[in-house]
Design a protein around this motif. Structure first.
Motif, PDB file in Angstrom:
ATOM      1  N   GLY A   9      -1.698   3.785  -4.218  1.00 17.66           N
ATOM      2  CA  GLY A   9      -2.821   2.905  -3.972  1.00 17.66           C
ATOM      3  C   GLY A   9      -3.935   3.024  -4.990  1.00 17.66           C
ATOM      4  N   ARG A  45       4.565   3.380  -7.373  1.00 22.86           N
ATOM      5  CA  ARG A  45       3.462   2.417  -7.347  1.00 22.86           C
ATOM      6  C   ARG A  45       3.977   0.994  -7.150  1.00 22.86           C
ATOM      7  NH1 ARG A  45      -0.909   4.184 -12.005  1.00 22.86           N
ATOM      8  NH2 ARG A  45      -1.661   6.027 -10.918  1.00 22.86           N
ATOM      9  N   PHE A  48       5.023   0.633  -3.567  1.00 20.64           N
ATOM     10  CA  PHE A  48       3.841   0.641  -2.712  1.00 20.64           C
ATOM     11  C   PHE A  48       3.140  -0.708  -2.757  1.00 20.64           C
ATOM     12  CE2 PHE A  48      -0.655   1.404  -1.916  1.00 20.64           C
ATOM     13  CZ  PHE A  48      -0.640   2.202  -0.778  1.00 20.64           C
ATOM     14  N   ARG A  49       2.991  -1.241  -3.950  1.00 25.20           N
ATOM     15  CA  ARG A  49       2.309  -2.542  -4.108  1.00 25.20           C
ATOM     16  C   ARG A  49       3.131  -3.663  -3.494  1.00 25.20           C
ATOM     17  NH1 ARG A  49       0.607  -0.650  -9.861  1.00 25.20           N
ATOM     18  NH2 ARG A  49      -1.402   0.267  -9.362  1.00 25.20           N
ATOM     19  N   LYS A  51       5.196  -3.389  -1.005  1.00 27.36           N
ATOM     20  CA  LYS A  51       5.107  -3.218   0.449  1.00 27.36           C
ATOM     21  C   LYS A  51       3.776  -3.761   0.977  1.00 27.36           C
ATOM     22  CE  LYS A  51       6.267   0.324   3.765  1.00 27.36           C
ATOM     23  NZ  LYS A  51       6.602   1.734   3.944  1.00 27.36           N
ATOM     24  N   ARG A  52       2.686  -3.470   0.260  1.00 30.83           N
ATOM     25  CA  ARG A  52       1.366  -3.933   0.682  1.00 30.83           C
ATOM     26  C   ARG A  52       1.223  -5.441   0.586  1.00 30.83           C
ATOM     27  NH1 ARG A  52      -3.590  -0.943  -1.570  1.00 30.83           N
ATOM     28  NH2 ARG A  52      -4.532  -2.161   0.070  1.00 30.83           N
ATOM     29  N   SER A  53       1.900  -6.047  -0.402  1.00 37.17           N
ATOM     30  CA  SER A  53       1.780  -7.491  -0.578  1.00 37.17           C
ATOM     31  C   SER A  53       2.787  -8.245   0.277  1.00 37.17           C
ATOM     32  CB  SER A  53       1.944  -7.868  -2.042  1.00 37.17           C
ATOM     33  OG  SER A  53       3.272  -7.643  -2.465  1.00 37.17           O
TER      34      SER A  53
END
Length: 56
Positions: A9, A45, A48-49, A51-53
């Motif tokens: 993050g 990263r 993670f990005r 998954k978040r989007s």
């Protein structure tokens, strides 16, 4: 691993994260990160990005 707890993050360079967690170099962080999580910080990263989007 402390670096893995928040590394996805942040946009901080790996070198900066390594210093903040008390490691001597980015190479050392990458090696330890891979040993602990079986992936690289860059791949972590990206995942993670995604998954978040909602794309992953």
């Amino acid at each position: 691993m402390r670096a893995g707890q928040g590394g996805g993050g942040t946009d901080l360079p790996v070198e900066t994260i390594a210093r903040r967690v008390g490691l001597s170099s980015a190479v050392n962080l990458r090696r330890r990160f891979h040993e602990a999580l079986r992936t690289t910080p860059a791949a972590y990263r990206r995942a993670f990005r995604a998954k978040r989007s909602g794309t992953g």
